[in-house]
Design an enzyme around this catalytic site. Structure first.
Site, PDB file in Angstrom:
ATOM      1  N   HIS A  88       0.861  -1.190   0.000  1.00  0.00           N
ATOM      2  CA  HIS A  88       0.000   0.000   0.000  1.00  0.00           C
ATOM      3  C   HIS A  88       0.890   1.230   0.000  1.00  0.00           C
ATOM      4  O   HIS A  88       1.827   1.326   0.796  1.00  0.00           O
ATOM      5  CB  HIS A  88      -0.906   0.032   1.237  1.00  0.00           C
ATOM      6  CG  HIS A  88      -1.733   1.283   1.296  1.00  0.00           C
ATOM      7  ND1 HIS A  88      -2.889   1.446   0.583  1.00  0.00           N
ATOM      8  CD2 HIS A  88      -1.525   2.464   1.943  1.00  0.00           C
ATOM      9  CE1 HIS A  88      -3.378   2.653   0.780  1.00  0.00           C
ATOM     10  NE2 HIS A  88      -2.573   3.287   1.609  1.00  0.00           N
ATOM     11  N   ASP A 167     -15.132   2.502   7.504  1.00  0.00           N
ATOM     12  CA  ASP A 167     -14.110   3.437   7.014  1.00  0.00           C
ATOM     13  C   ASP A 167     -14.637   4.259   5.851  1.00  0.00           C
ATOM     14  O   ASP A 167     -14.349   5.447   5.734  1.00  0.00           O
ATOM     15  CB  ASP A 167     -12.845   2.695   6.582  1.00  0.00           C
ATOM     16  CG  ASP A 167     -11.825   3.676   6.038  1.00  0.00           C
ATOM     17  OD1 ASP A 167     -11.364   4.520   6.822  1.00  0.00           O
ATOM     18  OD2 ASP A 167     -11.544   3.657   4.826  1.00  0.00           O
ATOM     19  N   ARG A 174     -14.599  12.625   7.439  1.00  0.00           N
ATOM     20  CA  ARG A 174     -13.358  13.317   7.811  1.00  0.00           C
ATOM     21  C   ARG A 174     -12.951  14.294   6.717  1.00  0.00           C
ATOM     22  O   ARG A 174     -12.430  15.376   6.983  1.00  0.00           O
ATOM     23  CB  ARG A 174     -12.249  12.300   8.077  1.00  0.00           C
ATOM     24  CG  ARG A 174     -12.452  11.546   9.390  1.00  0.00           C
ATOM     25  CD  ARG A 174     -11.555  10.309   9.459  1.00  0.00           C
ATOM     26  NE  ARG A 174     -10.174  10.633   9.247  1.00  0.00           N
ATOM     27  CZ  ARG A 174      -9.300   9.829   8.606  1.00  0.00           C
ATOM     28  NH1 ARG A 174      -9.690   8.650   8.138  1.00  0.00           N
ATOM     29  NH2 ARG A 174      -8.047  10.187   8.448  1.00  0.00           N
ATOM     30  N   SER A 189      -7.645   3.713   9.310  1.00  0.00           N
ATOM     31  CA  SER A 189      -8.378   3.701   8.034  1.00  0.00           C
ATOM     32  C   SER A 189      -7.656   2.817   7.018  1.00  0.00           C
ATOM     33  O   SER A 189      -8.253   1.913   6.413  1.00  0.00           O
ATOM     34  CB  SER A 189      -8.485   5.148   7.526  1.00  0.00           C
ATOM     35  OG  SER A 189      -8.853   5.207   6.183  1.00  0.00           O
ATOM     36  N   LYS A 193      -8.672  -1.493   6.031  1.00  0.00           N
ATOM     37  CA  LYS A 193      -8.971  -1.956   4.670  1.00  0.00           C
ATOM     38  C   LYS A 193      -7.984  -3.038   4.248  1.00  0.00           C
ATOM     39  O   LYS A 193      -8.371  -4.051   3.662  1.00  0.00           O
ATOM     40  CB  LYS A 193      -8.908  -0.789   3.682  1.00  0.00           C
ATOM     41  CG  LYS A 193     -10.121   0.125   3.796  1.00  0.00           C
ATOM     42  CD  LYS A 193     -10.009   1.332   2.892  1.00  0.00           C
ATOM     43  CE  LYS A 193      -9.066   2.370   3.459  1.00  0.00           C
ATOM     44  NZ  LYS A 193      -9.221   3.732   3.019  1.00  0.00           N
TER      45      LYS A 193
HETATM   46  N1  URA Z   1      -5.951   7.083   2.986  1.00  0.00           N
HETATM   47  C1  URA Z   1      -6.896   6.336   3.594  1.00  0.00           C
HETATM   48  O1  URA Z   1      -7.291   5.296   3.108  1.00  0.00           O
HETATM   49  N2  URA Z   1      -7.365   6.783   4.775  1.00  0.00           N
HETATM   50  C2  URA Z   1      -6.950   7.916   5.356  1.00  0.00           C
HETATM   51  O2  URA Z   1      -7.411   8.243   6.423  1.00  0.00           O
HETATM   52  C3  URA Z   1      -5.976   8.686   4.687  1.00  0.00           C
HETATM   53  C4  URA Z   1      -5.494   8.230   3.501  1.00  0.00           C
END
Ligand code: URA
Length: 433
Positions: A88, A167, A174, A189, A193
């Site tokens: 990621h 999320d 957010r 977050s 995932k």
């Molecule tokens: N990317 C995400 O998936 N979540 C965040 O909070 C910030 C960047």
């Protein structure tokens, strides 16, 4: 508090606002009640702001992340014969590494389930890039995804709505309440995932520098440490590389341009920084799952390219189709002899965005062909008239909108007198595991 609800959101907001600690049961309830719509958006935004100022303790953060994972499905790849490993990136300008990386690592014998998103603002999204390939589709059912993963060893597709739905809601909230920039909420977050995605190992590429979402290096390192700890807690072998994003990665910033550059890498060419980072991340991914294979050999033998072609075809794409090309191409040149002392990732990302390569809101369309080629980087010596940037746009208005970011005193690229000192971050700033 209703008869059937064990807590009231207003009480939990007060606890956090006053610097207290939420209990595991309170966190579980909050995330669950928010996902099912019982806790209201305004209550969750107050909670996010309370967390912004008061933070989450380590045990709170672990529980928060677990509750986010449990808000949806958790994928299971136990039926695969190969070990799963994913990467990621927190995203940046010209960061197309996922595109060559997935087929390379698949060609080395791992399975890479890369569930990706779209870009917002100045950083591009992996799905937007791949959608510039004629016919390619991002959305697969879980069964289709598993079939591609089993057959090819790598899949890049859209994360389904069943994955960490808490999320999905919270990130959107957010975004409009100025509470994105909080390390515990970013870490939970991203990791909720990735953990729900079911990978057994994970390499994180946390970007730092002007074009990164976490521009300050100390904070990028803190985010990396926080995410590595969360991965470990959930039994996912996790390692983080903190890497440079002060200067765009490679030459291309823009969807089809980045696909073309990724194909160059798979063909054995491509810009040196893209090749270096791709191979480095591939080596870390393979090491985490105990596969002793050389990613450079996977490129040289043509196996990585073969995996790319199969992966694109499996999702309806034609790997041989010409990529879209912008009708307007304009080259900006150096107005003097000298040395490049600045090539700012953020300014170039914003300019590519104005050219049409990125979106302002999540439902905006993106242009496949728009973008920028960055032809000179800090430390390069140039002569007057040498090309610095090549801009690609679908219409003249887009070009006009981008030009102010690329010229004048605040220009993205600066040519200084020969011998002027310049600084740039090393490609790899830190490794955390
Ligand atoms: N990317 C995400 O998936 N979540 C965040 O909070 C910030 C960047």
């Amino acid at each position: 508090m209703s008869d059937t609800e064990p807590f009231a959101a207003v009480d939990l907001i007060r606890v956090k606002r006053d610097g207290g600690t939420l209990s595991p049961a309170q966190i579980d309830w909050l995330i669950d009640a928010y996902t099912r719509g019982h806790v209201q958006e305004e209550q969750m935004s107050a909670m996010a702001m309370a967390i912004y100022f008061q933070g989450l303790s380590d045990p709170e953060l672990v529980r928060w992340t677990q509750a986010m994972i449990r808000s949806g499905e958790r994928m299971d790849f136990a039926s695969l014969s190969r070990p799963t490993v994913d990467k990621h990136s927190t995203g940046g300008v010209g960061d197309k590494i996922t595109l060559p990386l997935v087929p390379i690592v698949a060609a080395c014998g791992a399975a890479v389930p890369q569930l990706s998103g779209r870009g917002l603002g100045h950083t591009g999204g992996t799905l937007d890039k791949l959608e510039s390939i004629p016919g390619w589709r991002a959305h697969l059912s879980n069964a289709e995804m598993l079939a591609v993963l089993d057959d090819v060893g790598g899949v890049i597709c859209a994360a389904g709505s069943g994955l960490a739905p808490a999320d999905r809601k919270l990130y959107a909230l957010r975004d409009v309440t100025s509470t994105v920039d909080i390390i515990p909420l970013i870490a939970s977050s991203i990791m909720s995932k990735k953990i729900a995605e079911g990978t057994s190992a994970l390499v994180l590429d946390v970007k730092t520098g002007s074009g990164a979402f976490m521009s300050d290096t100390a904070r990028a390192v803190e985010l990396a440490r926080t995410m590595v700890a969360l991965g470990r807690d959930e039994g996912v072998r996790t390692r983080a590389l903190v890497t440079a994003m002060d200067v765009p990665l490679g030459v291309a910033a823009g969807n089809a341009l980045e696909v073309a550059e990724s194909v160059d890498v798979l063909a054995g060419g491509g810009p040196a920084d893209v090749v270096e980072l791709t191979l480095l991340l591939a080596r870390h991914m393979l090491e985490l799952v105990g596969i002793n294979a050389d990613p450079a050999e996977a490129i040289a033998s043509g196996r990585a390219m073969d995996h790319w072609r199969r992966m694109i075809r499996a999702q309806g794409g034609d790997p041989d189709a010409p990529l879209p090309q912008a009708p307007i191409v304009e080259t900006l040149t150096a107005d003097r002899d000298g040395i490049i002392t600045r090539c700012d990732a953020l300014a170039i990302g914003r300019a590519a965005w104005r050219l049409g390569a990125g979106r302002a809101t999540k439902d905006d369309p993106v242009s496949a062909s728009a973008g920028i080629e960055v032809l000179a980087k800090p430390g390069d010596e140039v002569r007057a008239g040498d090309p610095l940037l090549r801009l690609h746009a679908e219409d003249a208005a887009r070009l006009e909108a981008a030009l102010p970011l690329l010229a004048g005193p605040e220009s993205a690229v600066v040519v200084s007198p020969p011998g002027t000192a310049y600084s740039r971050l090393p490609l790899v700033v830190d490794i955390i595991d």
